[in-house]
Each structure stands twice: as structure tokens, then as C-alpha cells.
Design a protein around this motif. Structure first.
Motif, PDB file in Angstrom:
ATOM      1  N   GLY A 197      37.260  17.638  21.003  1.00  0.00           N
ATOM      2  CA  GLY A 197      35.959  16.440  20.630  1.00  0.00           C
ATOM      3  C   GLY A 197      34.544  17.606  21.311  1.00  0.00           C
ATOM      4  N   SER A 198      34.818  18.119  21.696  1.00  0.00           N
ATOM      5  CA  SER A 198      33.643  19.259  21.158  1.00  0.00           C
ATOM      6  C   SER A 198      33.091  19.848  20.437  1.00  0.00           C
ATOM      7  CB  SER A 198      33.709  20.647  22.446  1.00  0.00           C
ATOM      8  OG  SER A 198      33.745  19.550  23.872  1.00  0.00           O
ATOM      9  N   LEU A 199      34.711  20.539  19.219  1.00  0.00           N
ATOM     10  CA  LEU A 199      34.297  20.855  18.119  1.00  0.00           C
ATOM     11  C   LEU A 199      33.272  19.688  16.851  1.00  0.00           C
ATOM     12  CD1 LEU A 199      37.418  23.315  17.901  1.00  0.00           C
ATOM     13  CD2 LEU A 199      35.512  24.125  17.297  1.00  0.00           C
ATOM     14  N   ALA A 200      34.414  18.595  17.321  1.00  0.00           N
ATOM     15  CA  ALA A 200      33.840  17.395  16.342  1.00  0.00           C
ATOM     16  C   ALA A 200      32.359  17.763  16.942  1.00  0.00           C
ATOM     17  CB  ALA A 200      34.977  16.540  16.570  1.00  0.00           C
ATOM     18  N   ALA A 201      32.197  16.955  18.342  1.00  0.00           N
ATOM     19  CA  ALA A 201      31.281  17.052  18.617  1.00  0.00           C
ATOM     20  C   ALA A 201      29.568  18.168  17.981  1.00  0.00           C
ATOM     21  CB  ALA A 201      30.055  16.781  19.792  1.00  0.00           C
ATOM     22  N   LEU A 202      30.242  18.916  17.644  1.00  0.00           N
ATOM     23  CA  LEU A 202      29.224  20.228  17.242  1.00  0.00           C
ATOM     24  C   LEU A 202      28.962  19.795  15.828  1.00  0.00           C
ATOM     25  CD1 LEU A 202      28.003  22.846  17.367  1.00  0.00           C
ATOM     26  CD2 LEU A 202      30.368  24.512  16.973  1.00  0.00           C
ATOM     27  N   ALA A 203      30.120  20.040  15.207  1.00  0.00           N
ATOM     28  CA  ALA A 203      29.989  19.694  13.579  1.00  0.00           C
ATOM     29  C   ALA A 203      29.091  18.432  13.409  1.00  0.00           C
ATOM     30  CB  ALA A 203      31.385  19.417  12.775  1.00  0.00           C
ATOM     31  N   ARG A 204      29.189  17.512  14.174  1.00  0.00           N
ATOM     32  CA  ARG A 204      28.125  16.273  13.390  1.00  0.00           C
ATOM     33  C   ARG A 204      27.252  16.381  13.739  1.00  0.00           C
ATOM     34  NH1 ARG A 204      33.012  13.128  16.443  1.00  0.00           N
ATOM     35  NH2 ARG A 204      34.478  12.297  14.883  1.00  0.00           N
TER      36      ARG A 204
END
Length: 145
Positions: free
Chosen positions: A56-63
Motif C-alpha cells: 500500500g505504501s509503495l502504491a501511494a508513493l508511486a501515485r
């Protein structure tokens, strides 16, 4: 060869710039991901290779930086590049759609157009956004790794 933590630290620097302060990165994540509460100290731990990012943190960072989360998953070693490239496979789209509708059984054969894939994923993205907008309490904290 980089470890996944080192690769993610390099990814953060590539997205934000190596001179960007941890607080600025946390702010970008929080502003572009409703409900997230990432602290600058957490970003510092990610950059210092002291802590793995959750998916979830990886996805939030990318977004936060306008990137596709699949890219972050590949960098972190959660997916291979081939798996990410195959993400829009017609059978996968059909299976996801069937599961969302509560159906079971084998995936139907037959081609699916790129337009249909886009439509299905846009429908799903709209539903996720609507669900998130309705959720007014108890939102998960991305920093709880």
C-alpha cells in the motif's frame, strides 16, 4: 546487485529527487492519497534502507508522483517485469470482473479488446474512488509498516 530496500531508496530519489526532504515526500504522498498519514521520519527510514514499504505504501508513493504502482512493485521485487507487463492480460481482466460480480467457475475463452480492458479498469478505479469518498472514518495509515 541492490537489495529491494536499496532499490526502493533509489526509486524514491528518482521520483522526488535526491535533495528532496523527507517531509516534502511525505506531504506529496499524503496530499495525493486521501486518508494516508505518512510521516517524514517514516520516509527517512525507507530512504535509509531500514524498513520495507508495504504494498500500500509503495502504491501511494508511486501515485504521489504520477507513476503506475506496478512500476514500484517491480522495483521492490514484489513482481517481475514480465508479470507487470502481463497485468492487462485478457483472462486476468475477466477473472477480476467475475470475482467482483461474485461469480465462480472458469474464465471464458475469447478475445477481449484493449478498449474493453480500459473500460473495465476505469469502472473499477471509479468504484474504488467512490468507496474511498464514502469512507469517513477508520482509514488505514500507510505508515504502519
Amino acid at each position: 546487485m541492490n537489495t529491494s530496500r536499496e532499490a526502493v531508496a533509489l526509486y524514491i530519489d528518482a521520483l522526488a529527487g535526491p535533495e528532496t526532504q523527507h517531509q516534502a515526500i511525505a506531504k506529496a504522498i499524503n496530499e495525493r492519497n486521501p486518508g494516508s498519514r505518512v510521516a517524514g521520519t517514516l520516509v527517512g527510514r525507507w530512504r535509509g534502507c531500514k524498513l520495507d514499504l508495504t504494498p500500500g505504501s509503495l502504491a501511494a508513493l508511486a501515485r504521489a508522483y504520477g507513476r503506475n504502482p506496478l512500476e514500484a512493485f517491480v522495483v521492490a521485487g514484489l513482481l517481475t517485469l514480465d508479470e507487470a507487463l502481463d497485468a492487462l492480460d485478457a483472462d486476468a481482466v475477466r477473472l477480476i470482473k467475475r470475482i467482483e460480480q461474485g461469480a465462480s467457475g472458469p474464465v471464458a475463452d475469447g478475445p477481449i479488446s484493449l478498449e474493453e480492458k480500459r473500460r473495465l479498469f476505469q469502472e473499477r478505479a471509479s468504484q474504488v474512488r467512490e468507496d474511498a469518498a464514502r469512507d469517513e472514518g477508520g482509514k488505514p495509515t500507510l505508515g504502519e509498516d
